[in-house]
Design a protein around this motif. Structure first.
Motif, PDB file in Angstrom:
ATOM      1  N   SER A 237       1.294  -0.915  -0.145  1.00  0.00           N
ATOM      2  CA  SER A 237      -0.414   0.381  -0.193  1.00  0.00           C
ATOM      3  C   SER A 237       0.792   1.175   0.017  1.00  0.00           C
ATOM      4  N   ALA A 238       1.613   0.975   0.701  1.00  0.00           N
ATOM      5  CA  ALA A 238       3.084   2.198   1.166  1.00  0.00           C
ATOM      6  C   ALA A 238       3.413   2.190  -0.396  1.00  0.00           C
ATOM      7  N   THR A 239       3.930   1.007  -0.834  1.00  0.00           N
ATOM      8  CA  THR A 239       4.521   1.173  -2.349  1.00  0.00           C
ATOM      9  C   THR A 239       4.057   2.232  -3.197  1.00  0.00           C
ATOM     10  N   GLU A 252      -6.596   5.888  -5.754  1.00  0.00           N
ATOM     11  CA  GLU A 252      -7.166   5.271  -4.347  1.00  0.00           C
ATOM     12  C   GLU A 252      -7.116   4.164  -4.267  1.00  0.00           C
ATOM     13  N   LEU A 253      -6.714   3.756  -2.709  1.00  0.00           N
ATOM     14  CA  LEU A 253      -6.224   1.607  -2.810  1.00  0.00           C
ATOM     15  C   LEU A 253      -7.822   1.542  -1.899  1.00  0.00           C
ATOM     16  N   ARG A 254      -8.363   0.452  -3.027  1.00  0.00           N
ATOM     17  CA  ARG A 254      -8.703   0.215  -2.238  1.00  0.00           C
ATOM     18  C   ARG A 254      -8.919  -1.917  -1.128  1.00  0.00           C
ATOM     19  N   GLY A 255      -9.073  -1.992  -0.648  1.00  0.00           N
ATOM     20  CA  GLY A 255      -9.578  -3.161   0.760  1.00  0.00           C
ATOM     21  C   GLY A 255      -7.649  -3.070   0.612  1.00  0.00           C
ATOM     22  N   ALA A 256      -7.764  -1.749   1.591  1.00  0.00           N
ATOM     23  CA  ALA A 256      -6.130  -1.346   2.228  1.00  0.00           C
ATOM     24  C   ALA A 256      -6.797  -1.021   4.368  1.00  0.00           C
ATOM     25  N   THR A 280     -11.211   0.758   4.614  1.00  0.00           N
ATOM     26  CA  THR A 280     -10.402   0.181   4.239  1.00  0.00           C
ATOM     27  C   THR A 280      -9.737   1.040   2.898  1.00  0.00           C
ATOM     28  N   SER A 281      -9.981   2.105   2.734  1.00  0.00           N
ATOM     29  CA  SER A 281     -10.019   2.747   1.770  1.00  0.00           C
ATOM     30  C   SER A 281      -8.240   4.141   1.910  1.00  0.00           C
ATOM     31  N   VAL A 282      -7.785   4.175   0.978  1.00  0.00           N
ATOM     32  CA  VAL A 282      -7.082   5.900   1.077  1.00  0.00           C
ATOM     33  C   VAL A 282      -6.774   6.055   0.136  1.00  0.00           C
ATOM     34  N   ARG A 283      -6.772   7.347  -0.542  1.00  0.00           N
ATOM     35  CA  ARG A 283      -7.187   8.246  -2.069  1.00  0.00           C
ATOM     36  C   ARG A 283      -6.172   8.915  -1.191  1.00  0.00           C
ATOM     37  N   LEU A 284      -5.326   9.334  -2.289  1.00  0.00           N
ATOM     38  CA  LEU A 284      -4.010  10.301  -2.436  1.00  0.00           C
ATOM     39  C   LEU A 284      -3.438  11.041  -3.698  1.00  0.00           C
ATOM     40  N   VAL A 285      -3.374  12.908  -3.471  1.00  0.00           N
ATOM     41  CA  VAL A 285      -3.957  12.572  -4.749  1.00  0.00           C
ATOM     42  C   VAL A 285      -1.877  13.884  -4.446  1.00  0.00           C
ATOM     43  N   SER A 286      -1.295  14.352  -5.620  1.00  0.00           N
ATOM     44  CA  SER A 286      -0.337  14.431  -5.584  1.00  0.00           C
ATOM     45  C   SER A 286       0.073  15.810  -7.090  1.00  0.00           C
ATOM     46  N   ASP A 287       0.382  16.925  -6.521  1.00  0.00           N
ATOM     47  CA  ASP A 287       0.732  17.512  -8.524  1.00  0.00           C
ATOM     48  C   ASP A 287       2.582  17.458  -8.336  1.00  0.00           C
ATOM     49  N   GLY A 288       3.097  16.080  -7.164  1.00  0.00           N
ATOM     50  CA  GLY A 288       4.102  15.724  -7.717  1.00  0.00           C
ATOM     51  C   GLY A 288       5.642  16.468  -7.065  1.00  0.00           C
TER      52      GLY A 288
END
Ligand code: EPZ
Length: 423
Positions: A237-239, A252-256, A280-288
Motif C-alpha cells: 500500500s505504501a509503495t 485510490e487504494l481499495r481493500g487497504a 478500508t481505502s485511502v486516496r492520495l492526490v499529489s502534483d508531484g
C-alpha cells in the motif's frame, strides 16, 4: 536476469485493489502444519516467496493447491520435518517453520538461514525462545538439528528486542507447549495480530498480539478445517502511494487498512500530498512537487516501518529541501541509494543516517535492484524521472509485489517487465 523498462513523466490515476500481506501469509502458512487438518487461505498474493513456501510445505509431505488467490494446505499427511538447504537459502524467513515443526513433530532440521542484502540476519532470539520452551538445538556445520527430548513446556520469554520473526516462532511453538507462555517485548506489528487470529481458528489459546506481551496457553489443538482471508499488505500500500506522490497523480487504494501505515501517511502528508483515508481505502492526490518531510526514523511497530523507508526516500528525491532518514532496524539498508544516484539523486549516507538533497530533476538510467524494497524504490524513482530507466532485477521485486507492472500500467505508467528465462 529480469528487466524492468520504465519511462517516467506520466501522472498516475485510478484505483488499486491491495494484495494480501506477504509478511502475514508466510507465518500463517507455517502455522498450518501445527495440527493435522485442512487450511484454506484467501487473498494470497502471487509472489515468489509464497511459491517457495508452497514448495517447502510439499517437501514436508503436505498437499498444497492454489486456485486463483486461494491456497489450500492439507497437513494431515505431513511426514518430514526437514527443510532442504536450497529452499532455506531462497527464503530465509522460512526459519519460522522451526517452531511449528518442533511443536508438531518434536524434531526439525533446517540449515542456518543466510544473511541477506540488508545485512546480517541473526536468529539468536528465535533459538533462545525455542530453547526456553524446551527445544534442544544443535548448531552444527551450518545446520540446526532440533529435538524436544523432554517435550515442550510453557515459559516466560523476554525478547531483548521486539523481533517479528522470533515473536512468531515462539507463538507457534508455544501453542503445543504444556502450560502458559508469556512472550515479553513481543513485536507489535499488525501481522502478529493476524497470526493470532489464525491460531485461534486452529483452537489455540492466544491473546495479547499487538501489545508488548503475548500470552499462549499451550495444549492440543482442534485441527480439522480452518479458513482465513489474509489482511492487506501495508508495505505494498505504501509503495503505490509513494509512487503517486513522486510521479504526481490521484490514486485510490481499495481493500487497504490505512491505520496499519498511519506513520507513512503522516510523512506523505508532510510532503504536501492530500490524503483521504477511510476504514478500508485511502486516496492520495499529489502534483508531484513535494517538500521534505520531518525526519523519518524507523523502528519496531508502531514506529515508522523499516520496509517503507526506501519507498519514502525514493519519493523525496526531488522534494524541496533536505530529507533525513534514520534506519534503526537493519544494519545495511541504504545500499539501494547508490543505484538511485545513477538517476541523478543526491544522497549522502553515514551509518544509519541518509540525507537526501532535493534535485530539480531525475533522469532515466540503467540501474540494478539490490533487494526487494530497494528495487521498489528504484521503480518509484524511475516513474518520476525524465526518460527511460532500465532496472536489472534478479527476482527481488517479484518476491513481494504481485503483477506490479500490470498495476502500474493500469494507473497510466509506461512500465514493462521482462522475466528472465527460468526465473
Ligand atoms: C520481518 O523480518 C519482515 N519479514 C521484514 O520484512 C521486516 O523488515 C522486519 O520483520 C521488521 O519489521 C517477514 O515478516 C517475512 P526482525 P524479521 O526479526 O522477522 C535483529 C520485507 O521487505 N534480530 O524483526 O527477520 C535483526 O537482525 C522484509 O518484507 C536479531 O538480532 O525481522 C534486525 O536487525 C525485509 N536476532 C532486527 O532484529 C534475531 O534472532 C529486526 O528483525 C532476530 C532478529
Amino acid at each position: 536476469m529480469s528487466v524492468w523498462h520504465i519511462t517516467g513523466g506520466r501522472r498516475l490515476s485510478g484505483t488499486v485493489e491491495v494484495q494480501g500481506a506477504k509478511n502475514a501469509v508466510l507465518p500463517i502458512m507455517a502455522a498450518s502444519v501445527l495440527t493435522p487438518g485442512v487450511t484454506r487461505l484467501e487473498n494470497v498474493p502471487e509472489l515468489s516467496d509464497v511459491d517457495i513456501t508452497m514448495r517447502i510445505l510439499r517437501g514436508l509431505g503436505c498437499a498444497v493447491e492454489r486456485e486463483g488467490d486461494a491456497v489450500t494446505i492439507d497437513s494431515r499427511e505431513l511426514s518430514r520435518s526437514e527443510i532442504p538447504h536450497e529452499l532455506m537459502r531462497e527464503l530465509r524467513s522460512s526459519v519460522v517453520f522451526l517452531g511449528a515443526l518442533l511443536a508438531r513433530c518434536g524434531h526439525a532440521r533446517l540449515s542456518m538461514p543466510g544473511g541477506c542484502e540488508l545485512g546480517p540476519r541473526p536468529i539468536d532470539l528465535h533459538l533462545m525462545a525455542l530453547r526456553a520452551l524446551g527445544a534442544e538445538i544443535d548448531e552444527r556445520a551450518g545446520e540446526l538439528i532440533c529435538s524436544t527430548p523432554g517435550g515442550l513446556h510453557g515459559a516466560a520469554i523476554a525478547l531483548p528486542l521486539a523481533s517479528v520473526g522470533a515473536t512468531e516462532n515462539a507463538m507457534l511453538c508455544a501453542c503445543l507447549a504444556e502450560g502458559e507462555t508469556l512472550i515479553m517485548n513481543a513485536a507489535r506489528e499488525p501481522e502478529i495480530g493476524e497470526l493470532e487470529g489464525f491460531l485461534k481458528k486452529l483452537g489455540a489459546e492466544v491473546s495479547g498480539a499487538g501489545s508488548a506481551t503475548v500470552r499462549v496457553r499451550g495444549g492440543a489443538l482442534a485441527g480439522g478445517f480452518a479458513g482465513h482471508r489474509i489482511m492487506p499488505d501495508r508495505i505494498v500500500s505504501a509503495t503505490y502511494l509513494a509512487a503517486c506522490a513522486a510521479a504526481g497523480g490521484d490514486i485510490e487504494l481499495r481493500g487497504a487498512q490505512p491505520r496499519h501505515f498511519s506513520t507513512v501517511l503522516r510523512s506523505l502528508s508532510e510532503c504536501g500530498c492530500d490524503i483521504i483515508a477511510g476504514d478500508t481505502s485511502v486516496r492520495l492526490v499529489s502534483d508531484g512537487n513535494l517538500r521534505a518531510p520531518r525526519p523519518v526514523i524507523t523502528g519496531p511497530y508502531p514506529g515508522f516501518p523499516t520496509d517503507a523507508q526506501p519507498l519514502l526516500l525514493a519519493a523525496c528525491l526531488k522534494a524541496k529541501g533536505t530529507s533525513v532518514f534514520v534506519e534503526n532496524v537493519f544494519q545495511n539498508r541504504f545500499r539501494f541509494t547508490e543505484e538511485l544516484q545513477r538517476l541523478g539523486a543526491r544522497i549522502h549516507t553515514e551509518g544509519r543516517v541518509a540525507v537526501v538533497t532535493g534535485v530539480d530533476a531525475l533522469h532515466g538510467a540503467p540501474a540494478v535492484a539490490t533487494d526487494l524494497r530497494g528495487g521498489a524504490a528504484l521503480v518509484i524513482a524511475a516513474l518520476s524521472a525524465e526518460g527511460e530507466t532500465e532496472i536489472l532485477d534478479s527476482g527481488h521485486i517479484r518476491r513481494g509485489y504481485a503483477r506490479l507492472d500490470e498495476v502500474l500500467r493500469a494507473l497510466g505508467a509506461d512500465a514493462a517487465y521482462t522475466e528472465a528465462k527460468g526465473a
